[in-house]
Design an enzyme around this catalytic site. Structure first.
Site, PDB file in Angstrom:
ATOM      1  N   ARG A  92     -18.495 -36.664 -46.193  1.00 51.11           N
ATOM      2  CA  ARG A  92     -18.897 -37.725 -47.127  1.00 51.11           C
ATOM      3  C   ARG A  92     -20.292 -37.493 -47.718  1.00 51.11           C
ATOM      4  NH1 ARG A  92     -20.659 -42.868 -43.244  1.00 51.11           N
ATOM      5  NH2 ARG A  92     -21.638 -41.608 -41.619  1.00 51.11           N
ATOM      6  N   GLN A 147     -16.767 -51.199 -46.470  1.00 52.34           N
ATOM      7  CA  GLN A 147     -15.752 -50.165 -46.278  1.00 52.34           C
ATOM      8  C   GLN A 147     -16.423 -48.841 -45.913  1.00 52.34           C
ATOM      9  OE1 GLN A 147     -13.557 -48.761 -49.824  1.00 52.34           O
ATOM     10  NE2 GLN A 147     -11.713 -49.373 -48.726  1.00 52.34           N
ATOM     11  N   SER A 148     -15.996 -48.256 -44.823  1.00 51.69           N
ATOM     12  CA  SER A 148     -16.668 -47.091 -44.268  1.00 51.69           C
ATOM     13  C   SER A 148     -16.143 -45.783 -44.850  1.00 51.69           C
ATOM     14  CB  SER A 148     -16.495 -47.065 -42.746  1.00 51.69           C
ATOM     15  OG  SER A 148     -16.988 -45.863 -42.197  1.00 51.69           O
ATOM     16  N   LEU A 204     -28.473 -53.680 -53.121  1.00 52.16           N
ATOM     17  CA  LEU A 204     -28.307 -54.920 -52.365  1.00 52.16           C
ATOM     18  C   LEU A 204     -29.152 -54.936 -51.098  1.00 52.16           C
ATOM     19  CD1 LEU A 204     -24.477 -55.741 -52.504  1.00 52.16           C
ATOM     20  CD2 LEU A 204     -26.350 -57.062 -53.493  1.00 52.16           C
ATOM     21  N   SER A 225     -36.248 -73.445 -47.768  1.00 54.07           N
ATOM     22  CA  SER A 225     -35.680 -73.051 -46.471  1.00 54.07           C
ATOM     23  C   SER A 225     -34.609 -74.048 -46.047  1.00 54.07           C
ATOM     24  CB  SER A 225     -36.780 -72.979 -45.406  1.00 54.07           C
ATOM     25  OG  SER A 225     -37.397 -74.249 -45.220  1.00 54.07           O
ATOM     26  N   ARG A 266     -32.016 -60.539 -60.422  1.00 55.40           N
ATOM     27  CA  ARG A 266     -30.977 -59.623 -60.897  1.00 55.40           C
ATOM     28  C   ARG A 266     -30.149 -60.181 -62.055  1.00 55.40           C
ATOM     29  NH1 ARG A 266     -31.939 -54.524 -58.715  1.00 55.40           N
ATOM     30  NH2 ARG A 266     -32.455 -54.725 -56.501  1.00 55.40           N
ATOM     31  N   HIS A 269     -32.546 -56.670 -50.772  1.00 56.13           N
ATOM     32  CA  HIS A 269     -32.660 -58.126 -50.657  1.00 56.13           C
ATOM     33  C   HIS A 269     -32.503 -58.531 -49.196  1.00 56.13           C
ATOM     34  CE1 HIS A 269     -32.536 -58.898 -55.023  1.00 56.13           C
ATOM     35  NE2 HIS A 269     -31.816 -57.795 -55.054  1.00 56.13           N
TER      36      HIS A 269
END
Length: 254
Positions: free
Chosen positions: A194, A128-129, A117, A95, A221, A120
């Protein structure tokens, strides 16, 4: 895929000047004859780690630790700092390494990787939308890019009488692009159109993580540990970027 380190932990200017004025262990050491780098010196990340680690075990403040103990851990009289970091990692008291952070620009990865991702913890994302970035063929983006899995590229297996696996994959992407384009022309909002875009659709993101998270991410990973190829590439790239600026961390990734 392209991974670029944008920023990482740096000491405040006043603190850096103070430590450097009192000690020479932070300055790189060069061969006076050849000019070759002999010792890169102590990094800002190491100094921050020392302050955090010793704060847990000392009656002193973090500032007092740096003022009075830096020479002990980083000076010429031994490798106490190296021993201390090794002990912290082996004991699981990592920590204290969360105070060292790294920010990356990650380009041209799949939305499938993005989903992985999110499994995690302690990683910050700016992605990016697909809601605000128009991905139709006639838009400025020219349509959506996509990532082809390694197992598909160059495969000789025939999925039909007409196509190899990569050709079949590419045809599927073209078909999806056509459906997306048609939905946009029908007036469907981008945020709803989308929904037909695939996991293979490429995206770009900025991500920030601390050293503890980076070590845990890599352990899970890294190549050869059963993870999907694309995310192993990301793990390896992140490790390489971190160890380039904080060279003392190499042994902990290994």
């Amino acid at each position: 895929m392209n991974v670029t380190l944008l920023a990482h932990t740096q000491l405040a200017i006043d603190m850096k000047n103070k430590i450097e004025s009192e000690n020479d262990f932070m300055s790189p050491d060069f061969d006076i004859n050849t000019g070759d780098l002999i010792d890169e010196g102590v990094t800002d990340g190491q100094v921050v780690a020392l302050a955090a680690i010793r704060q847990c075990y000392s009656r002193k403040t973090a500032i007092e630790v740096l003022e009075t103990e830096s020479e002990k851990y980083f000076g010429e009289r031994g490798k106490e700092g190296e021993r201390l970091f090794k002990q912290i990692v082996s004991s699981g008291h990592t920590s204290t390494l969360e105070h060292i952070t790294f920010t990356f620009a990650v380009e041209n990865v799949s939305r499938a990787l993005l989903a992985q991702l999110t499994r995690h913890r302690h990683i910050s994302f700016s992605v990016q939308s697909q809601r605000y970035v128009k991905l139709s063929s006639d838009s400025r983006s020219g349509g959506f890019d996509y990532v082809v899995p390694k197992t598909v590229i160059g495969s000789d297996k025939l999925e039909s009488i007409h196509f190899g696996t990569q050709e079949l994959f590419d045809e599927a992407m073209k078909s999806i692009q056509g459906y997306y384009n048609h939905l946009i022309k029908l007036g469907i909002p981008q945020e709803d159109a989308r929904a037909v875009l695939p996991n293979a659709a490429a995206t770009n993101l900025v991500m920030t993580l601390n050293l503890r998270t980076a070590l845990e991410f890599y352990a899970k990973r890294k190549p050869g540990n059963g993870a999907q190829n694309e995310i192993t590439q990301l793990a390896e790239a992140i490790k390489n970027e971190i160890t380039a600026v904080e060279t003392w961390t190499v042994k902990f990734f290994e």
